[in-house]
Design an enzyme around this catalytic site. Structure first.
Site, PDB file in Angstrom:
ATOM      1  N   HIS A  41       0.805  -1.217   0.000  1.00 52.75           N
ATOM      2  CA  HIS A  41       0.000   0.000   0.000  1.00 52.75           C
ATOM      3  C   HIS A  41       0.841   1.272   0.000  1.00 52.75           C
ATOM      4  CE1 HIS A  41      -3.096  -2.900   1.305  1.00 52.75           C
ATOM      5  NE2 HIS A  41      -3.940  -2.061   0.749  1.00 52.75           N
ATOM      6  N   CYS A  83     -14.603  -4.796   3.737  1.00 56.83           N
ATOM      7  CA  CYS A  83     -13.643  -4.917   2.650  1.00 56.83           C
ATOM      8  C   CYS A  83     -12.325  -5.416   3.219  1.00 56.83           C
ATOM      9  CB  CYS A  83     -13.463  -3.598   1.897  1.00 56.83           C
ATOM     10  SG  CYS A  83     -13.083  -2.203   2.938  1.00 56.83           S
ATOM     11  N   GLU A 103     -15.303  -9.035  11.413  1.00 60.49           N
ATOM     12  CA  GLU A 103     -15.529  -7.622  11.687  1.00 60.49           C
ATOM     13  C   GLU A 103     -16.893  -7.341  12.297  1.00 60.49           C
ATOM     14  OE1 GLU A 103     -14.745  -4.919   8.495  1.00 60.49           O
ATOM     15  OE2 GLU A 103     -12.738  -5.745   8.111  1.00 60.49           O
ATOM     16  N   GLU A 132      -5.785  -1.748  -6.435  1.00 63.63           N
ATOM     17  CA  GLU A 132      -6.462  -3.017  -6.183  1.00 63.63           C
ATOM     18  C   GLU A 132      -7.234  -3.563  -7.377  1.00 63.63           C
ATOM     19  OE1 GLU A 132      -7.031  -2.961  -1.397  1.00 63.63           O
ATOM     20  OE2 GLU A 132      -8.752  -2.300  -2.568  1.00 63.63           O
TER      21      GLU A 132
END
Length: 197
Positions: A41, A83, A103, A132
């Site tokens: 990233h 996500c 999550e 991505e």
């Protein structure tokens, strides 16, 4: 969530943090290697596999979440239901179901593929880059939420009008509108015309 060979290989048994690997892909989504999550990233970003989940209630409202303030990337902003990134060798579908459970404490119903989208979104606040190849999924949230506070700061079910109003006044993830727009055909098929998506 049950342990599988892939999740077991990517979790620590002694409580220490292990590096998390992502699957690097080419422009067609073919796996070409792996990279450590944070390094993938860092600008200019390395193209890697990701997923985005959109879950709805029985009335067609979208479940969105505000990312926990402790997240290394895009903390405190609103985004889609869930996500993340599959582990190397893990199917995007399995990863989407796994992370939704981790999550939000729920298992999605009627989870279905909704296509893919490729994007490059720099995050001006962190300097990180979302480069991505994203697998999209839509489904239903039909049980009570049990969010993990280390992952999720807040949740809300919203209509399209409520989402537009919230999006105009609150910060959202850089990728949110890209993945939402790409998933809209599948969202409309799932929720029907009356929901307004």
């Amino acid at each position: 969530m049950p342990s599988t060979p892939i999740t077991a290989a990517n979790s620590s048994s002694n409580g220490t943090a292990e590096e998390i690997l992502l699957e690097l892909v080419d422009e067609d989504g073919n796996t070409i290697g792996t990279a450590e999550k944070l390094s993938a990233h860092q600008a200019p970003g390395r193209l890697h596999r990701a997923f985005s989940v959109f879950l709805f209630d029985e009335t067609g409202r979208l479940l969105i979440q505000r990312r926990a303030l402790g997240k290394y990337h895009s903390p405190g902003v609103w985004s889609n239901t869930c996500c993340g990134h599959p582990y190397p060798g893990e199917s995007p579908f399995a990863a989407a179901a796994r992370r939704t459970h981790e999550e939000l404490g729920i298992s999605p119903s009627l989870l279905a593929q909704a296509g893919t989208v490729r994007y490059n979104h720099p995050d001006p606040d962190s300097g990180l880059v979302e480069q991505e190849y994203n697998h999209l999924f839509v489904g239903m949230a039909q049980s009570a939420l049990r969010p993990d506070p280390e992952e999720v700061g807040e949740t809300a079910f919203v209509t399209p009008d409520e989402l537009a109003e919230r999006h105009a006044r609150a910060p959202f993830s850089a990728w949110f509108m890209t993945v939402l727009d790409a998933a809209r055909p599948a969202i409309r098929e799932l929720t029907g015309p009356a929901a307004g998506w």
